[in-house]
Motif scaffolding. Structure first.
Motif, PDB file in Angstrom:
ATOM      1  N   SER A  58       0.854  -1.276   0.043  1.00  0.00           N
ATOM      2  CA  SER A  58       0.160  -0.037   0.150  1.00  0.00           C
ATOM      3  C   SER A  58       0.932   1.155  -0.016  1.00  0.00           C
ATOM      4  N   LYS A  60       0.184   4.285  -0.024  1.00  0.00           N
ATOM      5  CA  LYS A  60      -0.044   5.410   0.739  1.00  0.00           C
ATOM      6  C   LYS A  60       0.745   5.192   2.098  1.00  0.00           C
ATOM      7  N   ASP A  79      -0.826  -1.306  -4.305  1.00  0.00           N
ATOM      8  CA  ASP A  79      -2.025  -0.714  -4.221  1.00  0.00           C
ATOM      9  C   ASP A  79      -2.021   0.833  -4.249  1.00  0.00           C
ATOM     10  N   ARG A 149     -15.778  -3.010  -4.754  1.00  0.00           N
ATOM     11  CA  ARG A 149     -15.428  -2.740  -3.394  1.00  0.00           C
ATOM     12  C   ARG A 149     -16.423  -2.577  -2.538  1.00  0.00           C
ATOM     13  N   ILE A 162      -9.735   5.455  11.331  1.00  0.00           N
ATOM     14  CA  ILE A 162      -9.233   4.511  10.433  1.00  0.00           C
ATOM     15  C   ILE A 162     -10.042   3.329  10.102  1.00  0.00           C
ATOM     16  N   HIS A 199     -11.772  -3.918   2.465  1.00  0.00           N
ATOM     17  CA  HIS A 199     -10.623  -3.128   3.356  1.00  0.00           C
ATOM     18  C   HIS A 199     -11.540  -2.640   4.548  1.00  0.00           C
ATOM     19  N   SER A 202      -7.772  -0.007   9.138  1.00  0.00           N
ATOM     20  CA  SER A 202      -6.294   0.010   9.359  1.00  0.00           C
ATOM     21  C   SER A 202      -5.861  -0.466  10.822  1.00  0.00           C
ATOM     22  N   GLY A 238      -5.760  -4.620   2.919  1.00  0.00           N
ATOM     23  CA  GLY A 238      -4.612  -4.654   4.218  1.00  0.00           C
ATOM     24  C   GLY A 238      -5.227  -4.507   5.383  1.00  0.00           C
ATOM     25  N   GLY A 239      -4.397  -3.563   6.555  1.00  0.00           N
ATOM     26  CA  GLY A 239      -5.286  -3.339   7.830  1.00  0.00           C
ATOM     27  C   GLY A 239      -4.596  -4.248   8.923  1.00  0.00           C
ATOM     28  N   GLU A 273      -3.288  -5.968   0.250  1.00  0.00           N
ATOM     29  CA  GLU A 273      -2.710  -4.624   0.165  1.00  0.00           C
ATOM     30  C   GLU A 273      -2.319  -4.054   1.386  1.00  0.00           C
ATOM     31  N   GLY A 275       0.139  -2.472   4.147  1.00  0.00           N
ATOM     32  CA  GLY A 275       1.046  -1.152   4.359  1.00  0.00           C
ATOM     33  C   GLY A 275       1.933  -1.231   5.529  1.00  0.00           C
ATOM     34  N   ARG A 276       1.176  -0.772   6.702  1.00  0.00           N
ATOM     35  CA  ARG A 276       1.767  -0.689   8.102  1.00  0.00           C
ATOM     36  C   ARG A 276       2.602  -1.927   8.264  1.00  0.00           C
ATOM     37  N   ARG A 312       0.567  11.551  13.400  1.00  0.00           N
ATOM     38  CA  ARG A 312      -0.329  10.720  13.707  1.00  0.00           C
ATOM     39  C   ARG A 312      -0.644  10.755  15.255  1.00  0.00           C
ATOM     40  N   TYR A 316      -4.793  11.164  15.346  1.00  0.00           N
ATOM     41  CA  TYR A 316      -5.481   9.955  15.827  1.00  0.00           C
ATOM     42  C   TYR A 316      -5.194   9.581  17.501  1.00  0.00           C
ATOM     43  N   TYR A 372       2.800   5.924   7.173  1.00  0.00           N
ATOM     44  CA  TYR A 372       1.962   6.845   7.449  1.00  0.00           C
ATOM     45  C   TYR A 372       2.741   8.097   8.231  1.00  0.00           C
ATOM     46  N   LEU A 376       2.313  11.375   5.355  1.00  0.00           N
ATOM     47  CA  LEU A 376       1.078  12.297   6.013  1.00  0.00           C
ATOM     48  C   LEU A 376       2.041  13.728   6.236  1.00  0.00           C
TER      49      LEU A 376
END
Ligand code: LLP
Length: 410
Positions: A58, A60, A79, A149, A162, A199, A202, A238-239, A273, A275-276, A312, A316, A372, A376
């Motif tokens: 991912s 992003k 992704d 989706r 998220i 998805h 996250s 992802g997630g 997908e 990412g983290r 972050r 968040y 992120y 970001l």
């Protein structure tokens, strides 16, 4: 396996003494470990070995082109969610047949470009988008592979900001809507309904929401098989979360077993997908203490990284642990709040009840910012983007220059 470690009292990333490096550099800067990235990717790949999935990193979460090129080299696809991300994935030489494009608001320009590049899948998130995509595909004289989706209305047990899979979230379409679309699939002459995608959010640390998603998907597949629809791909998004503060590791093996039995029932290819999970602990942010401002029972440690470099915590309430690069004694109980220089009260990273002995001019390391973090970042307070540096064993390489004030001002 974690490549960030204290050796005696000094903090190392791989074999690099962070303090020594920081003394030579302008802070703050992002520092990545290629070995950590490789370890995470290989671990992901080997855990899902039986599924032989397409792993679309991912973008992003981290869009540094050097990191993407490296991930491509070890087998990753991408992704993407914008023209920029698609361009950067292509620049990293990622095979278009391993690129999926998601997002609720893809423009004509973006759809047209994605079609021209023959990417694997465009995941559509509304009926209007499908109609638009169909007419752009027609103009290009192409049959385009599309994923629906789905918004499965499942709680991801994560931060509200998220979460993406509840019915009030803007993402995807309900099962009912997707069924209706598939029933009317003949009206989309230039689309091939090749995939279902989900998805649900996250930084998810429990397998349970994923189990629920798979069982909802199974019910839906049973229904659409009856009307003659057999998707080739299931894109599970992802997630998968990572520990930021001593939380338990996400049980990837358990998730893999659930998907294996799902795949055995359905003749589909699996797409992920992540990412983290791949990039999160591959990056740290190194910063210098500018001032320490003490009052009777509290001290503010003002560092030269700020919310524009890492948003972050402000956005968040995320807690990124901050480590000294040289471990010292823990002071008696003084509440210690790490803050940045930006003119916002929310420009605060974390507060400790007790912390190590530290001094103005010392360096600190903000952990788990590979996902992120830099993506970001902003120029708020007219502060430039930081340098990004990649470590790989004994090599240290700048993979993005610090933005010059000149370019920022012009
Ligand atoms: N696929 C889709 C369609 C997504 O929307 C996302 C993340 C991913 C994959 C990758 O998710 P991951 O494996 O990294 O959890 N800025 C927030 C996270 C936002 C995630 C947005 N979508 C944060 O800093 O926690």
């Amino acid at each position: 396996m974690n490549f960030l470690k204290f050796k005696n009292s000094k903090l190392f990333f791989e074999s690099v003494n962070i303090e020594k490096l920081a003394k030579k550099k302008k802070t703050p800067f992002y520092l990545y470990s290629q070995q950590q990235l490789k370890h995470n990717f290989d671990f992901f790949k080997s855990t899902f070995k039986k599924l032989n999935p397409i792993i679309c990193f991912s973008v992003k979460s981290n869009s540094n082109v050097k990191l993407l090129s490296y991930l491509k080299k070890i087998g990753a696809g991408a992704d993407v969610v914008s023209m920029g991300e698609l361009l950067i994935a292509l620049k990293a030489k990622i095979d278009p047949k391993k690129i999926v494009f998601s997002g609720v608001g893809k423009t004509d320009e973006e759809l047209n470009f994605a079609i021209k590049k023959n990417i694997l899948l465009i995941n559509a998130e509304s009926e209007s988008e499908l109609q638009n995509l169909d007419s752009i595909a027609k103009k290009n004289k192409k049959i385009v592979s599309v994923g629906l989706r789905i918004n499965p209305n499942i709680k991801a047990k994560t931060n509200k900001k998220i979460s993406t899979g509840k019915k009030d979230d803007k993402f995807g379409m309900s099962f009912e809507k997707c069924l209706k679309i598939l029933d009317n699939r003949s009206t989309y002459s230039n689309l091939n309904f090749d995939a279902l995608s989900v998805h649900i959010g996250s930084q998810i640390l429990e397998v349970e929401p994923f189990r629920k998603t798979l069982s909802a998907l199974q019910k839906f597949l049973d229904k659409i098989n009856k009307i003659g629809v057999y998707p080739n791909y299931i894109d599970l998004g992802g997630g998968m979360g990572i520990p930021y503060n001593n939380e338990r590791q996400f049980n990837l093996k358990q998730y893999a077993m659930l998907i294996e039995s799902f795949k055995n029932k359905n003749n589909v290819e699996i797409i992920f997908e992540p990412g983290r999970f791949i990039s999160g602990n591959s990056g740290i942010l190194i910063s210098k203490i500018i001032y320490i401002k003490s009052s009777r029972n509290k001290r503010f440690v003002i560092i030269d990284a700020a919310m524009n470099d890492l948003i972050r915590p402000a956005l968040y309430g995320a807690k990124h642990q901050i480590l000294p690069v040289t471990k010292s004694k823990i002071t008696s109980k003084i509440s210690t709040e790490f803050v940045g220089p930006v003119c916002e009260t929310s420009d605060s990273f974390i507060t400790y009840n007790k912390y190590f002995k530290i001094h103005e001019g010392n360096f600190v390391c903000i952990t788990n910012v590979g996902a992120y973090g830099r993506t970001l970042a902003s120029n708020y307070n007219t502060r430039p983007y930081s340098e990004e540096i990649l470590i790989n064993k004994n090599s240290i390489q700048t993979i993005k220059q610090r933005q010059s004030l000149k370019s920022l001002i012009e």
